[in-house]
Design a protein around this motif. Sequence first.
Motif, PDB file in Angstrom:
ATOM      1  N   HIS A  83       0.827  -1.209   0.000  1.00 47.58           N
ATOM      2  CA  HIS A  83       0.000   0.000   0.000  1.00 47.58           C
ATOM      3  C   HIS A  83       0.862   1.260   0.000  1.00 47.58           C
ATOM      4  O   HIS A  83       1.990   1.248   0.497  1.00 47.58           O
ATOM      5  N   ASP A 116       5.997   0.978   7.385  1.00 47.94           N
ATOM      6  CA  ASP A 116       4.624   0.593   7.006  1.00 47.94           C
ATOM      7  C   ASP A 116       4.097   1.527   5.927  1.00 47.94           C
ATOM      8  O   ASP A 116       3.432   2.479   6.215  1.00 47.94           O
ATOM      9  N   MET A 117       4.331   1.208   4.655  1.00 45.06           N
ATOM     10  CA  MET A 117       5.169   0.153   4.195  1.00 45.06           C
ATOM     11  C   MET A 117       5.871   0.544   2.896  1.00 45.06           C
ATOM     12  O   MET A 117       5.927  -0.208   1.933  1.00 45.06           O
ATOM     13  N   GLU A 150      -5.197   1.667   2.248  1.00 48.91           N
ATOM     14  CA  GLU A 150      -5.179   0.442   3.061  1.00 48.91           C
ATOM     15  C   GLU A 150      -5.424   0.757   4.527  1.00 48.91           C
ATOM     16  O   GLU A 150      -6.012  -0.029   5.257  1.00 48.91           O
ATOM     17  N   GLU A 151      -4.941   1.926   4.956  1.00 46.42           N
ATOM     18  CA  GLU A 151      -5.032   2.280   6.378  1.00 46.42           C
ATOM     19  C   GLU A 151      -6.434   2.720   6.796  1.00 46.42           C
ATOM     20  O   GLU A 151      -6.661   3.064   7.938  1.00 46.42           O
ATOM     21  N   GLU A 176       4.027  -6.228   3.428  1.00 52.79           N
ATOM     22  CA  GLU A 176       4.002  -5.484   4.703  1.00 52.79           C
ATOM     23  C   GLU A 176       5.178  -5.926   5.572  1.00 52.79           C
ATOM     24  O   GLU A 176       5.651  -7.057   5.448  1.00 52.79           O
TER      25      GLU A 176
HETATM   26 ZN   LIG Z   1       0.610  -1.443   6.413  1.00 52.70          ZN
END
Ligand SMILES: [Zn+2]
Length: 391
Positions: A83, A116-117, A150-151, A176
Amino acid sequence: MKKENDNKYAQITTEQCKQILQKLVQINTCQPEGNEGKLADVILEMLPENIVYKKINHSKTRASLIIKVNGETEEGGIAFVGHMDTVACGDYSQWSYPPHDAIVKGDILYGRGSADMKGGDAAMILALKWMLETKKRPKKSIYFCFTADEESKGSGIRGILEDGMVNKVDEIIICEPSDEKIGTCEKGAFWLKITVQGKQSHASRPDLGINAVEYVEKLVAELKEQVETGEVHPILGTTTASVTKLCGGIMTNIIPPTAEAELDIRTVPGISHEHILKCTEEIADRFRKEIPGIQITIEVMNDRPALETSKDSPLVKQIMKTAQMVGISTEDKGHYFYTDASQIIPEISVPFVIAGPGDDALAHCINEHISLESVRRYAKLYQKYLEKYYL
Ligand SMILES: [Zn+2]
């Protein structure tokens, strides 16, 4: 023979890792804005012009990117998933270095998203560049997916699923951070909001009211006990249920008429979210019967299943073998938080692993950082895996 291979892999240097990762970290892709479209363009600028790619726009500023290396057949293949968004930086004054300056001290690069990431994204880019440089056509297609959001809601991976381009792959590597190991499972997340409607009365006459705060508390305590005493997973331990939000009440001398609790339940593989919901409904039903006039509503806010790939699957066996060659540990590893896998794996049902540079414990922290050597090691892992099983 070994020597020849070593020389070949030596071409990925920590200097290359640093140059790519700095560019990625210097683009601010913090939630909630994301702005991943800009980062997608930066990634494309690093690659030759004649590549096969698709940019999926989610809004004017948000996009996900799929880059495809065409295989001899359209069937199957592998997808690497990373991501592009990061969580917010929090209090800037707490950071030792500005979070988007990508400052390097020795082997360590500091910045929001380094672990991350974007470190994983950098390793993917390096493996992709190498793949393109070989000018060889892989047996099956290889996809590099850079996702947005993604978060938060995962609209990036959902967009990729809807697009369908990668839905026929045989296996997925989620890049990840996995702390120098290979993750084979991740916990699920099941978020519930429980609202209790009681009856207001003078606090000197609680017998005339229905205390919503007390009942919501009882309900969540019962549920927590039921949920947490389930089965124990060898890597991920037990399912946990945490009350993360609780509100209700008007003032000290009033029996509260409404109350609300939010629970973050993290499940282990094998635990069904449907079953948890059923248990919650059963407790609520009992309360409804025992306390006439009480109203209880249960809302599911997030539902991501726990996932696990069998250690006997070819993917796990092959990636562990490759990990050993590049100095990554084959010790058991699972992820406590969910990744993009939680959206794509249930839809396309293929084996997956979580394998990427950096320490997952640093994710979302102040002074997030990553070892450039770790980025190099995972770039080598991807490269060697592709060479061994796809060329
Ligand atoms: Zn992540």
